[in-house]
Design a protein around this motif. Structure first.
Motif, short mmCIF file in Angstrom:
data_model
loop_
_atom_site.label_atom_id
_atom_site.label_comp_id
_atom_site.label_asym_id
_atom_site.label_seq_id
_atom_site.Cartn_x
_atom_site.Cartn_y
_atom_site.Cartn_z
N PHE A 207 0.86 -1.20 0.00
CA PHE A 207 0.00 0.00 0.00
C PHE A 207 0.88 1.23 0.00
O PHE A 207 1.60 1.49 0.97
CB PHE A 207 -0.90 0.00 1.24
CG PHE A 207 -1.93 1.10 1.24
CD1 PHE A 207 -3.18 0.90 0.68
CD2 PHE A 207 -1.65 2.34 1.81
CE1 PHE A 207 -4.12 1.91 0.68
CE2 PHE A 207 -2.58 3.35 1.81
CZ PHE A 207 -3.84 3.13 1.23
N TYR A 209 1.94 5.27 0.25
CA TYR A 209 1.47 6.39 1.06
C TYR A 209 0.80 7.48 0.21
O TYR A 209 -0.17 8.11 0.60
CB TYR A 209 2.62 7.06 1.83
CG TYR A 209 3.31 6.18 2.82
CD1 TYR A 209 2.59 5.56 3.83
CD2 TYR A 209 4.67 5.98 2.76
CE1 TYR A 209 3.23 4.76 4.76
CE2 TYR A 209 5.32 5.18 3.68
CZ TYR A 209 4.59 4.56 4.67
OH TYR A 209 5.21 3.77 5.58
N CYS A 238 0.25 4.92 9.45
CA CYS A 238 0.14 6.32 9.03
C CYS A 238 1.51 6.87 8.76
O CYS A 238 2.54 6.33 9.19
CB CYS A 238 -0.57 7.16 10.09
SG CYS A 238 0.43 7.47 11.55
N HIS A 244 -4.62 5.10 8.44
CA HIS A 244 -5.31 4.14 7.58
C HIS A 244 -5.46 2.83 8.34
O HIS A 244 -4.63 2.47 9.19
CB HIS A 244 -4.54 3.91 6.28
CG HIS A 244 -4.30 5.15 5.49
ND1 HIS A 244 -5.18 5.61 4.53
CD2 HIS A 244 -3.28 6.05 5.52
CE1 HIS A 244 -4.72 6.74 4.00
NE2 HIS A 244 -3.56 7.02 4.58
N LEU A 246 -6.27 -1.42 7.82
CA LEU A 246 -6.37 -2.58 6.93
C LEU A 246 -6.87 -3.77 7.72
O LEU A 246 -6.28 -4.14 8.75
CB LEU A 246 -5.01 -2.90 6.31
CG LEU A 246 -4.40 -1.82 5.39
CD1 LEU A 246 -3.02 -2.26 4.92
CD2 LEU A 246 -5.31 -1.56 4.21
N LYS A 260 -9.22 -2.54 2.89
CA LYS A 260 -9.04 -1.19 3.40
C LYS A 260 -10.31 -0.72 4.09
O LYS A 260 -11.41 -0.85 3.57
CB LYS A 260 -8.68 -0.22 2.27
CG LYS A 260 -8.34 1.17 2.76
CD LYS A 260 -7.94 2.08 1.60
CE LYS A 260 -7.61 3.48 2.12
NZ LYS A 260 -7.24 4.40 1.02
N GLN A 261 -10.15 -0.15 5.29
CA GLN A 261 -11.27 0.35 6.08
C GLN A 261 -11.30 1.88 6.04
O GLN A 261 -10.48 2.53 5.39
CB GLN A 261 -11.14 -0.13 7.53
CG GLN A 261 -11.08 -1.64 7.68
CD GLN A 261 -12.40 -2.32 7.35
OE1 GLN A 261 -13.41 -2.07 7.98
NE2 GLN A 261 -12.36 -3.19 6.35
N ARG A 262 -12.29 2.43 6.75
CA ARG A 262 -12.44 3.89 6.80
C ARG A 262 -11.23 4.51 7.48
O ARG A 262 -10.80 4.07 8.54
CB ARG A 262 -13.71 4.24 7.56
CG ARG A 262 -13.98 5.72 7.71
CD ARG A 262 -15.19 5.93 8.61
NE ARG A 262 -15.45 7.35 8.84
CZ ARG A 262 -16.33 7.81 9.72
NH1 ARG A 262 -17.03 6.97 10.46
NH2 ARG A 262 -16.52 9.11 9.86
N GLN A 263 -10.66 5.55 6.89
CA GLN A 263 -9.47 6.20 7.44
C GLN A 263 -9.86 7.26 8.46
O GLN A 263 -10.99 7.71 8.53
CB GLN A 263 -8.65 6.83 6.31
CG GLN A 263 -9.35 7.98 5.60
CD GLN A 263 -8.55 8.47 4.41
OE1 GLN A 263 -7.75 7.72 3.84
NE2 GLN A 263 -8.74 9.71 4.02
#
Length: 1196
Positions: A207, A209, A238, A244, A246, A260-263
């Motif tokens: 992933f 940045y 981060c 972020h 995961l 990926k989840q809500r940041q």
């Protein structure tokens, strides 16, 4: 409401650089390790004295390996890995402090160890050096020898890794399917990598940045989080201000997914996530300003922040720069190391440990009880109750210490809230001001008592409210009153339905004593009847006329639905009857199902009673129905209509209804006490019911005829509009079938019920007769235009019907135009534009024609905007003439807007009516600018100028304004003198006499103005006569001398032609003519023609010029001498060469000008006369004389 507590651990050392923490059981919270120049110190936080247990290494070790740069303890706290600044790694036995391994070849030499960490497997660890590479360390023991095998997981040549974080699994999650893969997260300067070490090395996710600050420190943190009732590991990472997440999960097929989840967006630069994941919902981060922030992950709300700058946090900058090995690191890694504090912050089991330069600090979140107690210590009871209620409802954030199922947690929190309520009531009573105004004491309890009531009701503990709390508050009379008054909103909102008898008695007494009877009634109708003292309540309702409460008590307490109707009257009774017949309780709720039929029959029986219970001899029959009808007939009939709808299949109810209808007819038709509106309402109600297909009522038709005669009575002019409206409603609901239409129409016409006539004509499609109804009805005349427009525009009407309506409209066109010319013009323009001329012919009155044409030709905005209508020029000219007669000021605007008139005819019309401004505009439009100016100057310029001079004089009053008035009058005189040459003198005098300044005074006041005007007139008359005399005398003198010159003979100077030089004596064989000029030169005609000295003029004349004189004059700029001769003549007409004006005339004219100039100066005027030029030639002398009035040319 969230707080963080500090516990400091002081050390006797001056520098600390690394820290690691582990826990093996709930009793042993963790172990803290500090280091100094190669030495490692082991403390046990479970020991209250924090005694030093082990000192590992020596000064010699520090000199050889450098400072300790990384530490890691395995899961059972038996082994310790130490990484050093010069790249060495050692393993220690924490049980006895024995050195087990020294690893020197695990990674390339010359690089410092940044991270060294055990995994869940005690034989497996990972390390990260300052070269950015990551290595796997596998520990083996063969033949009694401890060995370590190293494997490179990521090379720094592909991008430096500056942080690694293996996934640790709690003991209760050892069987989780993800643990078998031994996950490892690595953070480089550009991306995040998640790899699995087992069963074989595999990269699961990469992933990047994106764009970040190059000084920001990459952070990693693992946590098992329940997502949709399934617990899976979540990686938080981060670099900068965005965290972020995961989610790693394994599906049913065995495939690993990284989602990926809500940041989480924060307004700070994060330097540490090792402090994160206090629990699955709460995250703690540290920013670059050394401030801890507690964040709720689901809501992304920052709960609290804490400044930890006093800790003096240790940074790992020297190891990231690898100063101990010569600083051979990349510039990017060294830049990140400025904020790196990986080895100074760690967390486990809800605790955080911060490593400072002098001490270590343990931080933990308070549990729910400690948070509440903290607020209680500050006496913030309302906030403590609010926080406890959030724990009770499960809406609080960062909750620690609440265990068990939801019911158990609620019980624990409820007990705590009851404890708080007891403390709160004690404080409210003790802290009450003992002295001062009563309002201050009331405000004190109003701020506290409603809070107690609200939380007791939320906890459903009314026993606590009315027993313990109320008993304590009763001791203070003010608190008692506030408590009782605060119960009303909860009773009305039905949150409190039952009150104990003592409290209810106190409540009613308190409200009655304070004259709060509305509150009493509101409370009574919402309380359970069993909690009331019926005798007390009924007596109070009778005394204070609380009819709603009384009805409620009789209905609910005694099942009596009749007694309230005997005492309650007005609109409330109608509503009560309606509710009772519909099965609803009054004022709220429903009647029990087993009593609905009984209540309905009781109400009907009550209504049809012949007499009341206490009837006198004078009481009329059916008093209850009679009273209700008199009170509000329509509402009572609406109640009956609703019952007819509700009880269609109830035979007994239908019998009651028929009985009530018969009683109404008997009471209202045979009695003259009722108004036409009331009688009409009854028959409208009956007509509606009779028109229904399932009607069961019977009404004698003769009654409708009686009502018709009553409503159309021509002898009674009272209530005319009301009678008509009642009859119309009766017909509209179907009552027309009850009447003979012919008789109905005759009665309506006789009674002037034009709306009734319209209704009947509409049914017969006699639309033209409807126009007569509108025209005769004074209240609806204006509506005739909309009716005609709608009928002619809407579909559904035949062409014959529309034609009949229009013919009828044409027949009454004069009335329509008189009524509203604009709407009449709209109708004509929209529907029948070709009928304009016949309509004008029908309109005999010129003013009506003018109004009609004006509305027809003017563009207007309205409900029906008329289209642009082009009429013939003669109609426009007719309108111009009418405008001249009626509104001449509007004529110029019309002439500018319209282009359909003829200019010549329009000019004649405006001149006929003397509308000068319009005439001037038309002349200018025609091209005659001079004529336009003449008209405009006489009437539009001079008189406004005169008015501008005269109007200020009206405002001058008093002796101080005399000088100003004289100046204005002088200016006015100058204007009058100037305009007298263009405007007749009588018109000027008339305008002066109309002005109030001069018209109301005496003759002496305007004598100066009039004499001045007459003097000007005499001067101009004398000037004109003198000039005429001079012109006549000069003309006579000039003609006489000219005649003498012509009759005089001519003598040539030479005897030959001045061109060909031949003698002029005529030969017999030559046809040439001879021309002799007054100058004495002689020429042959042909010679002059050849030289171009002659040209033709009108009237067959030939103009000749002396060739020799012309040639000489061209040389010296002289004048040309010309003659005129008839064709074929041999003589010439010569002019006198030198002529002068008679000196006596010149002298006379100069004397005249001097005399006029002298008189002007005597009156302080400056009228200048200028002699422009005196021209003297061989042929004439000319004078030009100019003054402000006249220009003369005098020719000699």
């Amino acid at each position: 409401s969230l707080s963080l507590s500090f516990v400091s651990v002081s050390l006797s050392v001056s520098l600390s650089v690394s820290l690691s923490l582990r826990a093996t059981s709930p009793i042993v919270l963790g172990s803290t390790v500090r280091c100094l120049m190669g030495n490692a110190f082991f403390f046990s936080p479970s020991d209250l004295n924090q005694a030093l247990r082990l000192c590992l290494g020596s000064t010699a070790t520090g000199a050889e390996y450098g400072a300790v740069s990384a530490l890691s303890i395995n899961h059972d706290c038996t082994r310790l890995l130490c990484g050093f600044a010069k790249g060495h790694i050692t393993m220690w036995d924490l049980a006895n402090g024995k050195l087990l391994r020294t690893i020197t070849d695990a990674h390339p030499p010359g690089t410092a160890i940044l991270h060294v960490k055990f995994t869940d497997d005690p034989t497996l660890a990972v390390c990260n050096d300052s070269g950015g590479s990551v290595f796997e360390l596998a520990f083996r023991r063969l033949m009694g020898m401890r060995t370590c095998e190293s494997r490179c997981l990521f090379s720094g040549s592909k991008g430096e890794v500056c942080n690694v974080e293996p996934l640790f699994t709690a003991p209760d999650l050892k069987d989780h399917p993800i643990t078998q893969y031994s996950l490892l997260a690595m953070a480089s300067l550009t991306k995040i990598l998640v790899i699995g070490l087992k069963p074989s090395l595999k990269v699961w996710m990469t992933f990047p940045y994106g764009k970040t600050d190059p000084t920001s420190v990459p952070q990693l943190a693992w946590q098992f989080v329940p997502v949709q009732k399934v617990v899976n590991p979540v990686l938080a990472f981060c670099r900068g201000d965005t965290v972020h997440f995961l989610l790693v999960k394994k599906d049913e097929t065995g495939t690993i997914h990284v989602i990926k989840q809500r940041q989480l967006q924060l307004n700070c630069d994060i330097i540490s996530l090792n402090v994160s994941w206090i629990n699955s919902r709460t995250l703690v981060v540290m920013d670059s300003g050394e401030k801890l922030r507690v964040v709720d992950r689901p809501s992304q709300e920052e709960l609290e922040s804490l400044d930890v700058a006093e800790v003096q946090l240790v940074y790992n900058s020297s190891h990231f720069k690898s100063l101990a090995t010569g600083g051979n690191v990349s510039q990017a890694l060294a830049l990140v190391g400025e904020k790196a504090c990986y080895q100074s912050v760690c967390s486990y089991a809800g605790q955080m440990v911060l490593l400072g330069t002098k001490s270590a600090h343990i931080l933990t979140l308070r549990n729910w009880r400690e948070r509440v107690d903290c607020l209680l210590k500050q006496e913030r009871f309302v906030e403590a109750l609010s926080l406890a209620w959030s724990f009770h409802e499960g809406t609080a954030k960062a909750v620690l210490g609440l265990f068990g199922d939801p019911a158990k947690r609620k019980g624990v929190v409820a007990d705590k809230m009851i404890e708080i309520l007891f403390q709160y009531v004690e404080r409210s009573v003790k802290k009450c001001p003992e002295h001062g105004k009563i309002q201050v004491m009331e405000q004190h309890f109003q701020d506290m008592v409603p809070v107690m009531v609200d939380y007791c009701l939320q906890l459903q503990r009314t026993d606590l409210l009315f027993n313990q709390l109320y008993t304590r508050l009763v001791e203070n009379c003010v608190a008692r009153g506030v408590f009782l008054e605060s119960l009303e909103p909860y009773i009305v909102s039905e949150r409190l339905g039952c009150v104990t008898a003592p409290v209810m008695r106190d409540l009613l007494t308190h409200l009655q004593d304070n004259n709060m009877m509305d509150s009493v009634e509101n409370c009574l109708i919402h309380l359970d009847i069993t909690s009331l003292d019926i005798q007390q309540v009924v007596q109070m309702c009778w005394d204070n006329q609380l009819y709603d409460a009384m009805i409620y008590v009789f209905n609910r307490g005694m099942n009596d639905y009749i007694t309230p109707m005997e005492v309650v009257m007005g609109n409330k009774l109608l509503v009560y009857i309606s509710c009772s017949l519909a099965g609803r309780a009054y004022p709220l709720g429903d009647i029990p199902e087993d009593l609905v039929s009984q209540v309905k029959n009781q109400v009907f029986e009550f209504l049809i009673r012949l007499h009341s219970a206490e009837a006198g001899q004078e009481e009329e029959l059916y008093p209850y129905i009679r009273t209700l009808v008199h009170f509000h007939t329509p509402e009572f009939l609406n109640v009956l209509a609703l019952t007819l709808e509700d009880f269609k299949n109830d035979k007994q109810a239908l019998e009651y209804q028929q009985r009530i209808v018969d009683i109404l007819l008997k009471v209202m038709v045979e009695n003259s006490d009722f108004t036409p509106s009331q009688v009409g309402s009854l028959f409208t109600f009956l007509a509606r019911q009779l028109a229904k297909p399932d009607n069961t009522l019977f009404v004698n038709r003769k009654l409708f005829d009686q009502v018709l005669e009553f409503l159309c009575s021509p002898d009674d002019d009272s209530r005319h509009t009301e009678r008509q409206q009642v009859l119309l409603e009766l017909l509209q609901v179907g009552g027309v079938v009850q009447f003979d239409e012919g008789r109905l129409l005759g009665l309506a016409e006789k009674a002037e019920f034009y709306q009734i006539c319209e209704f009947l004509y509409e049914q017969k499609h006699l639309y033209d007769k409807i126009l007569d109804c509108y025209l005769r009805d004074p209240l609806r005349k204006e509506e005739i235009f909309n009716y005609i427009h709608n009928l002619l525009s809407m579909p559904g009407y035949s062409s014959e019907e529309k034609h009949c309506v229009w013919d009828k409209a044409l027949l009454h066109i004069a009335e329509l135009v008189t009524l509203d010319p604009a709407k009449s013009a709209d109708l004509v323009a929209m529907h029948f534009p070709e009928e304009v001329r016949p309509i004008i012919t029908r309109l005999q009155d010129d003013h009506l024609v003018f109004q009609f044409l004006r509305c027809l030709l003017d563009q207007r905005e309205g409900p029906h905007p008329q289209p642009l209508l082009r009429l013939s020029p003669d109609l426009h000219e007719l309108h111009i003439g009418l405008l001249c007669r009626f509104t001449p000021r509007q004529l110029p605007d019309f002439l500018k807007a319209s282009q359909d008139y003829r200019l010549e005819e329009a000019v004649q019309i405006t001149e006929q009516y003397q509308v000068h401004e319009a005439t001037s505009y038309l002349l200018e439009k025609k091209g005659d600018s001079h004529g336009a100016f003449q008209v405009l100057g006489v009437c539009v310029l001079w008189f406004p100028l005169l008015e501008a001079m005269m109007s200020p004089q009206k405002l001058l009053k008093g002796p101080d304004t005399r000088t100003t008035s004289e100046v204005l009058k002088e200016l006015t005189m100058k204007v009058l003198n100037s305009m007298s040459s263009f405007i007749p003198l009588p018109a000027i005098i008339q305008r002066i006499l109309q002005d109030p300044v001069y018209g109301k005074g005496k003759l002496a006041e305007i004598q100066g103005l009039i004499l001045g005007m007459l003097e000007t007139f005499n001067y101009e008359q004398t000037l004109l006569e003198t000039t005429t005399s001079l012109l006549n005398h000069d003309l006579h003198w000039s003609l006489s001398h000219l005649r003498a010159a012509v009759s005089r003979g001519l003598h040539p100077r030479q005897d030959h032609c001045n061109i060909c030089l031949q003698q002029y004596r005529r030969r017999q064989d030559s046809p040439d003519d001879i021309i002799i000029f007054s100058c004495g030169h002689l020429y042959h005609c042909q010679c002059l023609q050849r030289k171009g000295s002659g040209h033709a003029e009108p009237r067959l004349l030939q103009v000749w010029s002396c060739y020799k004189c012309i040639s000489s004059q061209r040389g010296r700029g002289g004048d040309r001498v010309t003659t005129e001769t008839g064709r074929g003549r041999s003589t010439s007409l010569a002019q006198v060469s030198q002529l002068f004006l008679d000196p006596k005339y010149l002298r006379l004219f100069v004397e005249l000008c001097s005399e006029i100039h002298r008189k002007e100066r005597s009156r302080q005027r400056r009228r200048k006369f200028q002699i422009v030029s005196v021209m003297s030639t061989e042929t004439c002398q000319t004078f030009f004389i100019i003054n402000p009035q006249v220009v003369f040319k005098i020719y000699n």
